[in-house]
Design a protein around this motif. Structure first.
Motif, PDB file in Angstrom:
ATOM      1  N   GLY A   1       0.746  -0.988  -0.185  1.00 44.80           N
ATOM      2  CA  GLY A   1      -0.625   0.190   0.143  1.00 44.80           C
ATOM      3  C   GLY A   1       0.941   1.353   0.379  1.00 44.80           C
ATOM      4  N   LYS A   2       2.037   1.304  -0.208  1.00 44.59           N
ATOM      5  CA  LYS A   2       3.309   2.187  -0.285  1.00 44.59           C
ATOM      6  C   LYS A   2       4.564   1.852  -0.411  1.00 44.59           C
ATOM      7  CE  LYS A   2       4.997   0.902   4.193  1.00 44.59           C
ATOM      8  NZ  LYS A   2       5.364   1.948   5.385  1.00 44.59           N
ATOM      9  N   TYR A   3       5.093   3.184  -1.646  1.00 45.90           N
ATOM     10  CA  TYR A   3       6.404   2.191  -1.687  1.00 45.90           C
ATOM     11  C   TYR A   3       7.413   2.209  -0.880  1.00 45.90           C
ATOM     12  CZ  TYR A   3       3.802   4.315  -7.065  1.00 45.90           C
ATOM     13  OH  TYR A   3       2.751   3.758  -7.550  1.00 45.90           O
ATOM     14  N   PRO A   4       8.536   1.299  -1.328  1.00 43.04           N
ATOM     15  CA  PRO A   4       9.244   1.575  -0.716  1.00 43.04           C
ATOM     16  C   PRO A   4      10.234   2.508   0.278  1.00 43.04           C
ATOM     17  CG  PRO A   4      10.227   1.157  -2.793  1.00 43.04           C
ATOM     18  CD  PRO A   4       8.824   0.918  -2.656  1.00 43.04           C
ATOM     19  N   ALA A   5      11.256   2.973   1.093  1.00 40.41           N
ATOM     20  CA  ALA A   5      11.870   4.734   1.503  1.00 40.41           C
ATOM     21  C   ALA A   5      12.694   4.106   1.023  1.00 40.41           C
ATOM     22  CB  ALA A   5      11.715   3.772   3.181  1.00 40.41           C
ATOM     23  N   SER A   6      13.405   2.601   0.382  1.00 45.11           N
ATOM     24  CA  SER A   6      14.741   2.159  -0.572  1.00 45.11           C
ATOM     25  C   SER A   6      14.591   1.097  -1.951  1.00 45.11           C
ATOM     26  CB  SER A   6      15.752   2.238   0.366  1.00 45.11           C
ATOM     27  OG  SER A   6      17.159   1.679   0.013  1.00 45.11           O
ATOM     28  N   VAL A   7      15.340   0.933  -2.665  1.00 48.68           N
ATOM     29  CA  VAL A   7      14.847   0.152  -3.614  1.00 48.68           C
ATOM     30  C   VAL A   7      15.107  -0.550  -3.106  1.00 48.68           C
ATOM     31  CG1 VAL A   7      14.336   1.117  -6.072  1.00 48.68           C
ATOM     32  CG2 VAL A   7      17.232   1.018  -5.034  1.00 48.68           C
ATOM     33  N   ASP A   8      16.368  -1.390  -2.162  1.00 48.09           N
ATOM     34  CA  ASP A   8      17.092  -2.660  -1.588  1.00 48.09           C
ATOM     35  C   ASP A   8      16.352  -3.044  -0.935  1.00 48.09           C
ATOM     36  OD1 ASP A   8      19.758  -1.420  -2.052  1.00 48.09           O
ATOM     37  OD2 ASP A   8      19.897  -0.545  -0.290  1.00 48.09           O
ATOM     38  N   GLN A   9      14.933  -2.589  -0.380  1.00 42.93           N
ATOM     39  CA  GLN A   9      14.148  -3.524  -0.099  1.00 42.93           C
ATOM     40  C   GLN A   9      13.418  -4.082  -0.625  1.00 42.93           C
ATOM     41  OE1 GLN A   9      11.978   0.185   1.842  1.00 42.93           O
ATOM     42  NE2 GLN A   9      11.329  -1.325   3.578  1.00 42.93           N
ATOM     43  N   LEU A  10      13.622  -4.064  -2.385  1.00 36.77           N
ATOM     44  CA  LEU A  10      12.762  -4.735  -2.991  1.00 36.77           C
ATOM     45  C   LEU A  10      13.646  -6.015  -3.716  1.00 36.77           C
ATOM     46  CD1 LEU A  10      12.335  -2.250  -5.836  1.00 36.77           C
ATOM     47  CD2 LEU A  10      10.566  -2.870  -4.453  1.00 36.77           C
ATOM     48  N   VAL A  11      14.959  -6.422  -3.082  1.00 40.37           N
ATOM     49  CA  VAL A  11      15.204  -7.323  -2.947  1.00 40.37           C
ATOM     50  C   VAL A  11      14.978  -8.343  -2.070  1.00 40.37           C
ATOM     51  CG1 VAL A  11      17.831  -8.410  -3.528  1.00 40.37           C
ATOM     52  CG2 VAL A  11      17.093  -6.014  -4.234  1.00 40.37           C
TER      53      VAL A  11
ATOM     54  N   PHE B   1      12.235  19.153 -18.447  1.00 42.91           N
ATOM     55  CA  PHE B   1      11.737  19.476 -17.694  1.00 42.91           C
ATOM     56  C   PHE B   1      12.798  21.610 -17.825  1.00 42.91           C
ATOM     57  CE2 PHE B   1      10.409  15.994 -16.230  1.00 42.91           C
ATOM     58  CZ  PHE B   1       9.526  16.257 -15.247  1.00 42.91           C
ATOM     59  N   GLU B   2      13.991  21.129 -17.879  1.00 44.07           N
ATOM     60  CA  GLU B   2      15.161  22.161 -17.625  1.00 44.07           C
ATOM     61  C   GLU B   2      15.955  21.833 -19.199  1.00 44.07           C
ATOM     62  OE1 GLU B   2      19.036  22.079 -15.009  1.00 44.07           O
ATOM     63  OE2 GLU B   2      17.727  22.434 -14.373  1.00 44.07           O
ATOM     64  N   PRO B   3      17.040  23.001 -19.767  1.00 42.94           N
ATOM     65  CA  PRO B   3      17.598  22.685 -20.838  1.00 42.94           C
ATOM     66  C   PRO B   3      18.525  22.058 -20.082  1.00 42.94           C
ATOM     67  CG  PRO B   3      16.453  24.760 -21.180  1.00 42.94           C
ATOM     68  CD  PRO B   3      16.228  23.853 -20.321  1.00 42.94           C
ATOM     69  N   GLY B   4      19.244  21.393 -21.495  1.00 49.07           N
ATOM     70  CA  GLY B   4      20.938  21.210 -20.874  1.00 49.07           C
ATOM     71  C   GLY B   4      20.395  19.781 -20.296  1.00 49.07           C
ATOM     72  N   ALA B   5      19.425  19.621 -19.276  1.00 51.32           N
ATOM     73  CA  ALA B   5      19.034  18.000 -18.375  1.00 51.32           C
ATOM     74  C   ALA B   5      19.063  16.835 -19.098  1.00 51.32           C
ATOM     75  CB  ALA B   5      18.111  18.187 -17.055  1.00 51.32           C
ATOM     76  N   ASP B   6      19.626  15.402 -18.915  1.00 52.67           N
ATOM     77  CA  ASP B   6      19.129  14.540 -20.023  1.00 52.67           C
ATOM     78  C   ASP B   6      19.430  13.398 -18.948  1.00 52.67           C
ATOM     79  OD1 ASP B   6      21.989  13.885 -19.512  1.00 52.67           O
ATOM     80  OD2 ASP B   6      22.653  13.076 -21.038  1.00 52.67           O
ATOM     81  N   ASP B   7      19.110  13.470 -17.820  1.00 54.23           N
ATOM     82  CA  ASP B   7      18.591  12.047 -16.986  1.00 54.23           C
ATOM     83  C   ASP B   7      17.323  11.105 -18.007  1.00 54.23           C
ATOM     84  OD1 ASP B   7      20.868  12.869 -14.942  1.00 54.23           O
ATOM     85  OD2 ASP B   7      18.978  13.393 -13.150  1.00 54.23           O
ATOM     86  N   ILE B   8      17.313  10.307 -17.607  1.00 56.50           N
ATOM     87  CA  ILE B   8      16.218   8.813 -18.286  1.00 56.50           C
ATOM     88  C   ILE B   8      15.759   8.806 -17.260  1.00 56.50           C
ATOM     89  CG2 ILE B   8      16.143   7.274 -19.446  1.00 56.50           C
ATOM     90  CD1 ILE B   8      18.751   7.509 -20.602  1.00 56.50           C
ATOM     91  N   SER B   9      14.318   9.271 -16.913  1.00 56.86           N
ATOM     92  CA  SER B   9      13.545   9.220 -15.293  1.00 56.86           C
ATOM     93  C   SER B   9      12.034   9.184 -15.952  1.00 56.86           C
ATOM     94  CB  SER B   9      13.639  10.433 -15.193  1.00 56.86           C
ATOM     95  OG  SER B   9      13.238  11.553 -15.741  1.00 56.86           O
ATOM     96  N   ILE B  10      11.011   7.965 -14.894  1.00 60.15           N
ATOM     97  CA  ILE B  10      10.305   7.157 -14.769  1.00 60.15           C
ATOM     98  C   ILE B  10       9.917   8.318 -13.687  1.00 60.15           C
ATOM     99  CG2 ILE B  10       8.632   5.483 -14.326  1.00 60.15           C
ATOM    100  CD1 ILE B  10      10.843   3.526 -15.407  1.00 60.15           C
ATOM    101  N   ARG B  11       8.917   8.992 -13.594  1.00 61.61           N
ATOM    102  CA  ARG B  11       7.915   9.844 -12.757  1.00 61.61           C
ATOM    103  C   ARG B  11       6.279   8.915 -12.313  1.00 61.61           C
ATOM    104  NH1 ARG B  11      10.061  14.320 -10.750  1.00 61.61           N
ATOM    105  NH2 ARG B  11      12.208  15.039 -12.314  1.00 61.61           N
ATOM    106  N   VAL B  12       6.169   8.643 -11.441  1.00 61.92           N
ATOM    107  CA  VAL B  12       4.596   7.934 -11.308  1.00 61.92           C
ATOM    108  C   VAL B  12       4.657   8.431  -9.893  1.00 61.92           C
ATOM    109  CG1 VAL B  12       3.649   5.889  -9.954  1.00 61.92           C
ATOM    110  CG2 VAL B  12       5.428   5.920 -12.441  1.00 61.92           C
ATOM    111  N   PRO B  13       3.225   9.443 -10.234  1.00 61.49           N
ATOM    112  CA  PRO B  13       2.666   9.777  -9.140  1.00 61.49           C
ATOM    113  C   PRO B  13       1.706   9.146  -8.318  1.00 61.49           C
ATOM    114  CG  PRO B  13       1.337  10.532 -11.227  1.00 61.49           C
ATOM    115  CD  PRO B  13       2.495   9.611 -11.544  1.00 61.49           C
ATOM    116  N   VAL B  14       1.506   9.026  -6.988  1.00 64.56           N
ATOM    117  CA  VAL B  14       0.410   8.087  -6.419  1.00 64.56           C
ATOM    118  C   VAL B  14      -1.117   8.396  -6.902  1.00 64.56           C
ATOM    119  CG1 VAL B  14      -0.674   8.285  -3.956  1.00 64.56           C
ATOM    120  CG2 VAL B  14       1.756   8.109  -4.297  1.00 64.56           C
TER     121      VAL B  14
END
Length: 83
Positions: A12-22, A67-80
């Motif tokens: 019912g919530k997202y983990p505090a850290s991705v380490d909790q997925l393992v 979002f910002e010129p020059g930025a190039d992160d590859i991201s996934i954004r998920v809203p609740v």
């Protein structure tokens, strides 16, 4: 992102850290192809952002060129989503 969705479904919530997925959801945490470090995960007030630093190797905090010129992160954004 699929592992995070499974965790959210089960707890019912997202983990505090991705380490909790393992090991239940992932065998190991994936590495960012550009930095060699684990992908960056950050919970937000509305969900989470999961991202790679992108080709420039610079952490733009999940921001893409949209979002910002020059930025190039590859991201996934998920809203609740509220049921």
């Amino acid at each position: 992102a699929v592992a995070l969705a499974g965790y959210q479904r089960d707890f019912g919530k997202y983990p505090a850290s991705v380490d909790q997925l393992v090991p239940k959801y992932l065998e190991h945490i994936r590495r960012d192809s550009f930095s060699g470090r684990p992908l960056t995960y950050r919970k937000t007030t509305s969900g989470y952002v999961l991202y790679s630093v992108g080709p420039n190797g610079k952490d733009d905090h999940g921001r893409t060129a949209d979002f910002e010129p020059g930025a190039d992160d590859i991201s996934i954004r998920v809203p609740v989503t509220v049921k």
